[in-house]
Design an enzyme around this catalytic site. Structure first.
Site, PDB file in Angstrom:
ATOM      1  N   GLY A  18       0.786  -1.241   0.000  1.00 28.80           N
ATOM      2  CA  GLY A  18       0.000   0.000   0.000  1.00 28.80           C
ATOM      3  C   GLY A  18       0.814   1.285   0.000  1.00 28.80           C
ATOM      4  CB  SER A  19       4.306   2.240  -0.774  1.00 30.68           C
ATOM      5  OG  SER A  19       4.513   1.834  -2.100  1.00 30.68           O
ATOM      6  CG  ASN A  20       1.908   3.231  -5.763  1.00 29.60           C
ATOM      7  OD1 ASN A  20       2.345   4.262  -6.256  1.00 29.60           O
ATOM      8  ND2 ASN A  20       2.464   2.046  -5.958  1.00 29.60           N
ATOM      9  CG  LEU A  99     -10.733  -5.098 -11.485  1.00 25.75           C
ATOM     10  CD1 LEU A  99     -10.825  -3.588 -11.658  1.00 25.75           C
ATOM     11  CD2 LEU A  99     -11.496  -5.536 -10.238  1.00 25.75           C
ATOM     12  CG  HIS A 115       1.814  -2.111 -15.234  1.00 30.76           C
ATOM     13  ND1 HIS A 115       1.517  -3.336 -14.681  1.00 30.76           N
ATOM     14  CD2 HIS A 115       2.792  -2.335 -16.149  1.00 30.76           C
ATOM     15  CE1 HIS A 115       2.264  -4.262 -15.250  1.00 30.76           C
ATOM     16  NE2 HIS A 115       3.051  -3.684 -16.137  1.00 30.76           N
ATOM     17  N   GLY A 149      -8.896  -5.108 -21.116  1.00 28.83           N
ATOM     18  CA  GLY A 149      -7.657  -5.868 -21.266  1.00 28.83           C
ATOM     19  C   GLY A 149      -6.795  -5.820 -20.011  1.00 28.83           C
ATOM     20  CG  ASP A 151      -1.357  -4.122 -16.800  1.00 25.18           C
ATOM     21  OD1 ASP A 151      -2.041  -3.588 -15.917  1.00 25.18           O
ATOM     22  OD2 ASP A 151      -0.605  -5.098 -16.573  1.00 25.18           O
TER      23      ASP A 151
HETATM   24  C1  GAR Z   1       3.546  -1.317  -7.295  1.00 25.77           C
HETATM   25  O1  GAR Z   1       4.835  -1.389  -7.848  1.00 25.77           O
HETATM   26  C2  GAR Z   1       2.494  -1.346  -8.381  1.00 25.77           C
HETATM   27  O2  GAR Z   1       2.874  -0.649  -9.538  1.00 25.77           O
HETATM   28  C3  GAR Z   1       2.423  -2.831  -8.668  1.00 25.77           C
HETATM   29  O3  GAR Z   1       2.469  -3.424  -7.398  1.00 25.77           O
HETATM   30  C4  GAR Z   1       3.219  -2.593  -6.513  1.00 25.77           C
HETATM   31  C5  GAR Z   1       2.380  -2.300  -5.301  1.00 25.77           C
HETATM   32  O4  GAR Z   1       3.126  -1.602  -4.343  1.00 25.77           O
HETATM   33  N1  GAR Z   1       1.236  -3.169  -9.361  1.00 25.77           N
HETATM   34  C6  GAR Z   1       1.187  -4.120 -10.293  1.00 25.77           C
HETATM   35  O5  GAR Z   1       2.140  -4.788 -10.603  1.00 25.77           O
HETATM   36  C7  GAR Z   1      -0.178  -4.308 -10.927  1.00 25.77           C
HETATM   37  N2  GAR Z   1      -0.045  -5.107 -12.105  1.00 25.77           N
HETATM   38  P1  GAR Z   1       2.399  -0.850  -3.165  1.00 25.77           P
HETATM   39  O6  GAR Z   1       1.423  -1.874  -2.560  1.00 25.77           O
HETATM   40  O7  GAR Z   1       3.487  -0.510  -2.207  1.00 25.77           O
HETATM   41  O8  GAR Z   1       1.702   0.347  -3.730  1.00 25.77           O
END
Ligand code: GAR
Length: 206
Positions: A18-20, A99, A115, A149, A151
């Site tokens: 969950g850093s994003n 999804l 992504h 699709g 991504d």
């Molecule tokens: C991130 O790098 C995000 O881009 C990737 O998972 C990570 C989640 O990090 N997502 C994918 O690969 C989706 N196909 P986070 O939980 O720290 O945000």
């Protein structure tokens, strides 16, 4: 003085660290995004994102994938949870499942995903590893609108990083992640300010 924009309701889907999600919370708290985060929806009861939501006072709905007899049953519950959010925008921030078409259709044009690759290269899982294996010199991240699709949706923002000769997957992933934390809040901000105009698959920023 500019009149204040009405705040959009956003909900976040996340499966793990969950850093994003945190980057979006921080941007809202700083007043950079005219939004309220109304819910975290997660498929994983062990996700660290849940602790981040609790610290920020954001309600959490867990739709535990493991508790459902089929993907269809899970998606039905997920759809109901998402409808219940009454969100203007759903932000997929490390949501690690594909999804189904019902959900994509229901929230068409109102879901964005981050992504960790420069799409259309390296879609799907382990994008950073794919980039290293391919031997690219530049990698990065993409925020796109979600379509049917994997991504493949219209691209909102991309940010690049160099791939260095001695990079391993973790080093490259960290460098990309730092850019994700800028790209995703910016994309959410642009959406919430009604500044994204989508024609076919081109996204124009007003
Ligand atoms: C991130 O790098 C995000 O881009 C990737 O998972 C990570 C989640 O990090 N997502 C994918 O690969 C989706 N196909 P986070 O939980 O720290 O945000």
């Amino acid at each position: 003085m500019e009149p204040e924009l009405p705040r959009k309701r956003i909900a976040v889907l996340a499966s793990g660290r969950g850093s994003n999600f945190q980057a979006v919370i921080d941007a809202i708290t700083a007043g950079d995004i005219p939004a309220i985060c109304v819910r975290l929806v997660t498929d994983n009861p062990g996700a660290y994102a849940i602790e981040r939501a609790e610290s920020a006072g954001i309600p959490v709905t867990t739709v535990d994938f493991a508790k459902f007899p089929s993907k269809t049953a899970y998606e039905e519950a997920l759809l109901a949870a998402m409808q219940d959010c009454r969100a203007d925008l759903f932000v997929l921030a490390g949501y690690m499942r594909i999804l189904g078409p019902e959900i994509v259709h229901e929230f068409s044009g109102r879901m964005i995903n981050i992504h960790p690759a420069l799409l259309p290269a390296f879609a799907g899982l382990h994008a950073q590893w794919q980039a290293l294996e391919y031997g690219v010199k530049v990698a990065g991240c993409t925020v796109h609108i979600v379509d049917e699709g994997v991504d493949t949706g219209p691209i909102v923002i991309q940010r690049c990083v160099p791939v260095l000769p001695d990079d391993d997957e973790a080093m490259l992933a960290d460098r990309i992640l730092a850019e994700e934390h800028k790209a995703l809040p910016l994309a959410v901000k642009l959406f919430c300010e009604d500044r994204l105009e989508v024609t076919d698959r081109r996204v124009r920023i007003r």
